[in-house]
Design an enzyme around this catalytic site. Structure first.
Site, PDB file in Angstrom:
ATOM      1  N   CYS A  61       0.840  -1.200   0.000  1.00  0.00           N
ATOM      2  CA  CYS A  61       0.000   0.000   0.000  1.00  0.00           C
ATOM      3  C   CYS A  61       0.873   1.247   0.000  1.00  0.00           C
ATOM      4  O   CYS A  61       2.086   1.174   0.192  1.00  0.00           O
ATOM      5  CB  CYS A  61      -0.876   0.035   1.254  1.00  0.00           C
ATOM      6  SG  CYS A  61      -1.834  -1.455   1.566  1.00  0.00           S
ATOM      7  N   HIS A 158      -4.009  -1.927  -8.650  1.00  0.00           N
ATOM      8  CA  HIS A 158      -3.355  -2.927  -7.801  1.00  0.00           C
ATOM      9  C   HIS A 158      -2.554  -2.348  -6.639  1.00  0.00           C
ATOM     10  O   HIS A 158      -1.939  -3.101  -5.886  1.00  0.00           O
ATOM     11  CB  HIS A 158      -2.436  -3.803  -8.654  1.00  0.00           C
ATOM     12  CG  HIS A 158      -3.178  -4.680  -9.619  1.00  0.00           C
ATOM     13  ND1 HIS A 158      -3.545  -4.245 -10.870  1.00  0.00           N
ATOM     14  CD2 HIS A 158      -3.655  -5.946  -9.498  1.00  0.00           C
ATOM     15  CE1 HIS A 158      -4.194  -5.211 -11.497  1.00  0.00           C
ATOM     16  NE2 HIS A 158      -4.278  -6.250 -10.692  1.00  0.00           N
TER      17      HIS A 158
END
Length: 240
Positions: A61, A158
């Site tokens: 992330c 993604h």
């Protein structure tokens, strides 16, 4: 600024981040109790993604500071879904609510994106491009440059973007806020790539002891959230 009151781990972590290096960040006992790889988004290259993918194994992330998130229009995913539920009521039953998360009151997920110059968005080089360019966009918007986020990124994608709480550690002590607090103290762009470390043998979060050993074996700084919280409170007092 005088950092003498900071723990040695925090000082070493800040210096590593200023140099664009990866560190290991443990949140807190009684919370997730997870260790994340953490590295400035601006510095991420395909080999960094490979390390996070193979030695971490969690979700890769990017934590973004609250000011940059506001300027870029990054809203919380839960809020977007609540708006969408007014049109599609079937969504209402799956949106997180108070009590859903054992260790916190809410998550920090925002959009999931790919850079428009990626193909599928998932290979190491694709994710590295997305992450590093997020770092550049955050740097630019914090410098007052007019940024059109949608001209470079598409969603869904993604790479998960995480929006840090408005008051950072005064509001929430997740990896999102801890990593952004480190950027503020280090004086670098408030965008950090993070990825949880999992245990290859049992699939659970890697124990703190094993994460410390990994850090020692690989020459990385290991720092705990409680150290960061103490340093950040001191740093905040210095700003006033």
């Amino acid at each position: 600024m005088n950092y003498d009151s900071f723990s040695e781990n925090v000082k070493r972590a800040l210096e590593s981040l200023r140099q664009g290096k990866m560190i290991l960040l443990f949140d807190m006992e009684g919370r997730e109790e997870e260790t994340d790889f953490a590295i400035p988004a601006l510095s991420v290259n395909p080999s960094d993604v490979r390390v996070m993918r193979k030695d971490g194994g969690g979700l890769i992330c990017v934590s973004v500071g609250p000011d940059a998130s506001e300027k870029l229009g990054l809203v919380f995913m839960a809020d977007m879904l609540r708006d969408a539920a007014t049109v599609n009521p079937a969504l209402a039953g799956i949106i997180e609510k108070s009590g859903d998360i054992e260790y916190d009151s809410r998550s920090s997920f925002s959009l999931w994106v790919n850079h428009r110059n990626t193909r599928t968005g998932i290979p190491d080089n694709d994710r590295a491009l997305t992450i590093s360019r997020i770092g550049e966009i955050v740097r630019d918007v914090m410098e007052g440059i007019d940024v059109k986020f949608g001209s470079e990124f598409r969603t869904p994608g993604h790479v998960a973007l995480l929006r840090a709480a408005e008051d950072l550690l005064d509001d929430r002590c997740g990896q999102t806020e801890l990593s952004v607090a480190l950027t503020k103290m280090a004086g670098i762009t408030p965008a950090m790539a993070i990825c949880e470390m999992l245990d290859d043998h049992n699939g659970l979060a890697l124990s703190k002891e094993d994460a410390i050993r990994y850090a020692e074996d690989n020459g990385l700084v290991f720092v705990e959230g409680k150290e960061i919280l103490e340093a950040y409170r001191t740093w905040n007092r210095m700003q006033s």
